[in-house]
Every structure is written in C-alpha cells, then in structure tokens.
Motif scaffolding. Structure first.
Motif, PDB file in Angstrom:
ATOM      1  N   VAL A   1       0.848  -1.345   0.114  1.00 41.80           N
ATOM      2  CA  VAL A   1      -0.130  -0.062   0.217  1.00 41.80           C
ATOM      3  C   VAL A   1       0.669   1.179  -0.011  1.00 41.80           C
ATOM      4  O   VAL A   1       0.318   2.416  -0.633  1.00 41.80           O
ATOM      5  N   GLY A   2       1.943   1.192   0.603  1.00 44.20           N
ATOM      6  CA  GLY A   2       2.907   2.400   0.586  1.00 44.20           C
ATOM      7  C   GLY A   2       3.372   2.672  -0.780  1.00 44.20           C
ATOM      8  O   GLY A   2       3.907   3.875  -1.069  1.00 44.20           O
ATOM      9  N   ALA A   3       3.476   1.759  -1.589  1.00 41.27           N
ATOM     10  CA  ALA A   3       3.909   2.238  -2.816  1.00 41.27           C
ATOM     11  C   ALA A   3       2.760   2.883  -3.839  1.00 41.27           C
ATOM     12  O   ALA A   3       2.981   3.355  -4.970  1.00 41.27           O
ATOM     13  N   ARG A   4       1.356   2.332  -3.419  1.00 37.21           N
ATOM     14  CA  ARG A   4       0.372   2.989  -3.927  1.00 37.21           C
ATOM     15  C   ARG A   4      -0.032   4.392  -3.473  1.00 37.21           C
ATOM     16  O   ARG A   4      -0.514   5.406  -4.202  1.00 37.21           O
ATOM     17  N   LEU A   5      -0.117   4.448  -2.256  1.00 36.33           N
ATOM     18  CA  LEU A   5      -0.736   5.760  -1.575  1.00 36.33           C
ATOM     19  C   LEU A   5       0.413   6.497  -0.724  1.00 36.33           C
ATOM     20  O   LEU A   5       1.113   5.708   0.185  1.00 36.33           O
ATOM     21  N   SER A   6       0.177   7.563  -0.621  1.00 36.84           N
ATOM     22  CA  SER A   6       0.927   8.504   0.304  1.00 36.84           C
ATOM     23  C   SER A   6       0.391   8.191   1.854  1.00 36.84           C
ATOM     24  O   SER A   6      -0.586   7.728   2.113  1.00 36.84           O
ATOM     25  N   GLU A   7       1.409   8.571   2.887  1.00 38.65           N
ATOM     26  CA  GLU A   7       0.837   8.570   4.416  1.00 38.65           C
ATOM     27  C   GLU A   7      -0.543   9.641   4.486  1.00 38.65           C
ATOM     28  O   GLU A   7      -1.432   9.051   4.853  1.00 38.65           O
ATOM     29  N   PRO A   8      -0.364  10.672   3.815  1.00 44.23           N
ATOM     30  CA  PRO A   8      -1.659  11.431   4.044  1.00 44.23           C
ATOM     31  C   PRO A   8      -2.894  10.827   3.364  1.00 44.23           C
ATOM     32  O   PRO A   8      -4.088  10.831   3.941  1.00 44.23           O
ATOM     33  N   GLU A   9      -2.561   9.940   2.459  1.00 45.45           N
ATOM     34  CA  GLU A   9      -3.856   9.179   1.624  1.00 45.45           C
ATOM     35  C   GLU A   9      -4.423   8.250   2.219  1.00 45.45           C
ATOM     36  O   GLU A   9      -5.448   7.736   2.562  1.00 45.45           O
TER      37      GLU A   9
END
Length: 112
Positions: free
Chosen positions: A66-74
């Motif tokens: 998931v970290g490769a697809r979405l940023s921490e704020p997302e």
C-alpha cells in the motif's frame, strides 16, 4: 477392550496436537512492524485485510504494498473517512492510533 480404548485415546491426543504449532506452520504470515501498529491492525483491520495483508475483500483490500500506491496522508484519509467498501474509522480510532497505523502502512511496499 482396554487396548481399543488406549488406541482411541492416543489417536485423539495426536489429532489435538496436530492442530498446534506456530502461525507460520499453519500458513499464517506473521505481521512485522512496530508493536503498537501491529496490535491496532489486529484489533481493527485484520478481519478485512487478513493476517497476510493481502486482503479478504478483493484486490482493493490488499495492503502488502500500500505504501507504494498511496502516500501517508492518503492512507490517513482512507482510514478516517473510509471509501468504496471500507468503513470509516475516524470515530472508532483516535487520531494517534490512525497516525500510528498510517505511518506503518505507508512504509509497506516501498523499495529500500
């Protein structure tokens, strides 16, 4: 008769012991990460996202990268507000708990 009883008892004991073992031996992946994040994940996320992070609700619930697809704020926004088939957790988890989860999840799948 005693021999049959002993054999049946031994078979029952062996059957019960066969169910024992580590989670890895049972085909369950162990979750690695900060203790607090993993505990929160197990408490609030595991039922839909699974013990292996690959999801139980289809491809959208797969978190192993998931970290490769979405940023921490997302990720934070997704946890707080939900979306698609995911319920919102903004009123179920504290802001600090969401921060801990999103911080851990945002590191998953990033190349090092």
């Amino acid at each position: 008769m005693k021999t049959a009883w002993a054999a049946a008892s031994a078979a029952l004991i062996l059957a019960l012991l066969a169910g024992c073992g580590s989670s890895a031996e049972r085909g369950e992946a162990s979750l690695e990460g900060p203790e607090e994040a993993v505990a929160l994940y197990k408490q609030s996320c595991i039922s839909c996202h699974g013990t292996d992070l690959k999801g139980r609700m289809g491809p959208a619930s797969d978190l192993h990268d998931v970290g490769a697809r979405l940023s921490e704020p997302e990720i934070t926004r997704q946890i707080e507000q939900g979306g698609a088939s995911m319920p919102a957790f903004g009123e179920r988890l504290t802001a600090d708990e969401i921060r801990v989860l999103s911080g851990w999840l945002s590191g998953l799948g990033k190349s090092e």
